[in-house]
Design an enzyme around this catalytic site. Sequence first.
Site, mmCIF file in Angstrom:
data_model
loop_
_atom_site.group_PDB
_atom_site.id
_atom_site.type_symbol
_atom_site.label_atom_id
_atom_site.label_comp_id
_atom_site.label_asym_id
_atom_site.label_seq_id
_atom_site.Cartn_x
_atom_site.Cartn_y
_atom_site.Cartn_z
ATOM 1 N N ARG A 54 -8.981 2.483 2.917
ATOM 2 C CA ARG A 54 -9.296 3.905 2.831
ATOM 3 C C ARG A 54 -10.267 4.169 1.674
ATOM 4 O O ARG A 54 -11.221 4.955 1.808
ATOM 5 C CB ARG A 54 -8.009 4.707 2.674
ATOM 6 C CG ARG A 54 -7.074 4.567 3.873
ATOM 7 C CD ARG A 54 -5.663 5.046 3.565
ATOM 8 N NE ARG A 54 -5.626 6.476 3.268
ATOM 9 C CZ ARG A 54 -4.550 7.090 2.786
ATOM 10 N NH1 ARG A 54 -3.442 6.406 2.527
ATOM 11 N NH2 ARG A 54 -4.584 8.388 2.557
ATOM 12 N N LEU A 56 2.313 -1.236 4.551
ATOM 13 C CA LEU A 56 1.296 -0.371 5.130
ATOM 14 C C LEU A 56 1.569 1.032 4.624
ATOM 15 O O LEU A 56 2.723 1.413 4.412
ATOM 16 C CB LEU A 56 1.366 -0.373 6.666
ATOM 17 C CG LEU A 56 1.094 -1.691 7.390
ATOM 18 C CD1 LEU A 56 1.256 -1.495 8.904
ATOM 19 C CD2 LEU A 56 -0.291 -2.224 7.072
ATOM 20 N N ASP A 57 0.516 1.819 4.425
ATOM 21 C CA ASP A 57 0.713 3.209 4.039
ATOM 22 C C ASP A 57 1.598 3.903 5.082
ATOM 23 O O ASP A 57 1.598 3.529 6.258
ATOM 24 C CB ASP A 57 -0.622 3.946 3.957
ATOM 25 C CG ASP A 57 -1.515 3.412 2.841
ATOM 26 O OD1 ASP A 57 -0.974 2.789 1.908
ATOM 27 O OD2 ASP A 57 -2.732 3.621 2.926
ATOM 28 N N LYS A 58 2.310 4.903 4.646
ATOM 29 C CA LYS A 58 3.229 5.611 5.535
ATOM 30 C C LYS A 58 2.561 6.032 6.833
ATOM 31 O O LYS A 58 3.126 5.878 7.918
ATOM 32 C CB LYS A 58 3.811 6.834 4.815
ATOM 33 C CG LYS A 58 4.790 7.649 5.659
ATOM 34 C CD LYS A 58 5.285 8.864 4.893
ATOM 35 C CE LYS A 58 6.209 9.709 5.764
ATOM 36 N NZ LYS A 58 6.655 10.951 5.072
ATOM 37 N N MET A 70 0.826 -1.188 0.000
ATOM 38 C CA MET A 70 0.000 0.000 0.000
ATOM 39 C C MET A 70 0.871 1.252 0.000
ATOM 40 O O MET A 70 1.162 1.870 0.992
ATOM 41 C CB MET A 70 -0.891 0.027 1.235
ATOM 42 C CG MET A 70 -1.821 -1.153 1.373
ATOM 43 S SD MET A 70 -2.827 -0.976 2.811
ATOM 44 C CE MET A 70 -3.826 -2.392 2.649
#
Length: 334
Positions: A259, A153-155, A1
Amino acid sequence: MTDTPDLPDDDAATASGTRLEARLPEGLTGRLDRALADALPQVSRARLRALMEAGVVTREGVPVRDPSAKPAAGGYRVEVPAPAAALPEPQDIPLEVLFEDASLIVINKPAGMAAHPGPGIPDGTLVNALLHHCYPSLSGIGGVARPGIVHRLDKETSGVMVAAKTDVAHQGLAALFAAHDIERLYMALVRGAPRPTGGEIRTRIGRSSHDRMKMAVLKSGGREAITHYRTERVFGPAAAPLAARVTCRLETGRTHQIRVHMASLGSPCLGDPVYGSGAPAAAVREAIKASGLERQALHAAILGFVHPVTGEALRFETPPPPDMTSLEARLSDL
């Protein structure tokens, strides 16, 4: 992601760290990326597409992000960034290690740490930290820029991640993810409350045709994305909730999947700067500010899998960090 598309390596030696300019005449047909590639033969179409998505291709000073758009006449400028170092550098960055053996490592990633280097994020990433912590062992299957990285994982998403220290572990973990044989449970604080309150979201997700930096639910194209969700608690009036706590179990793992899916239900993650269209109620905004939340309220709470080498069943669970805990406590008072 990931949050930002990666740039291909082709043409880096011939067009790195330079400004390229071209003028397209009237009457061109076809795709913009092809027209620019013809005008700038030193840069491949693939490289141009990535540079457009990164926002560094402009026409008369305005960014052009859609490679498939019809070529418009005018002056174009391409700012080709200097290449990143061939190999990420080890950095002594503290890690919260949940489990580690000779094959793999499981960590609780903090919000604000990217999984690996990318455009605009040269270092300070999980990869930099792992290279220091796990030296000299870290799987190379992910490539020189992403050693050990099996999933992301997204930042700004916190929570549990696993990384491979050997190629055997990497291959085994990748197979588990591909077979959807991984337990992945996320906790999200969202605007309003999703309707229905629980169920399965099955869509296709790909890059938005309106903004290439965003992902979107698509009618065709993209990749299948499946999220199972459940509303655990609502905050505010029962008839018109102001916010809710939702758990999401991933069956697939597309970029920004939760999201995008929560936003598609009209209940984006609180604090989401990309998909949080529409402001939450004033009381929720005040709670967000008071809690110190400056990111999407999304936490990877549970990761469970069978160890690809030992066969041991592993399961890790971490509570949300203080910003989300504080926000939920404040929402409870609404």
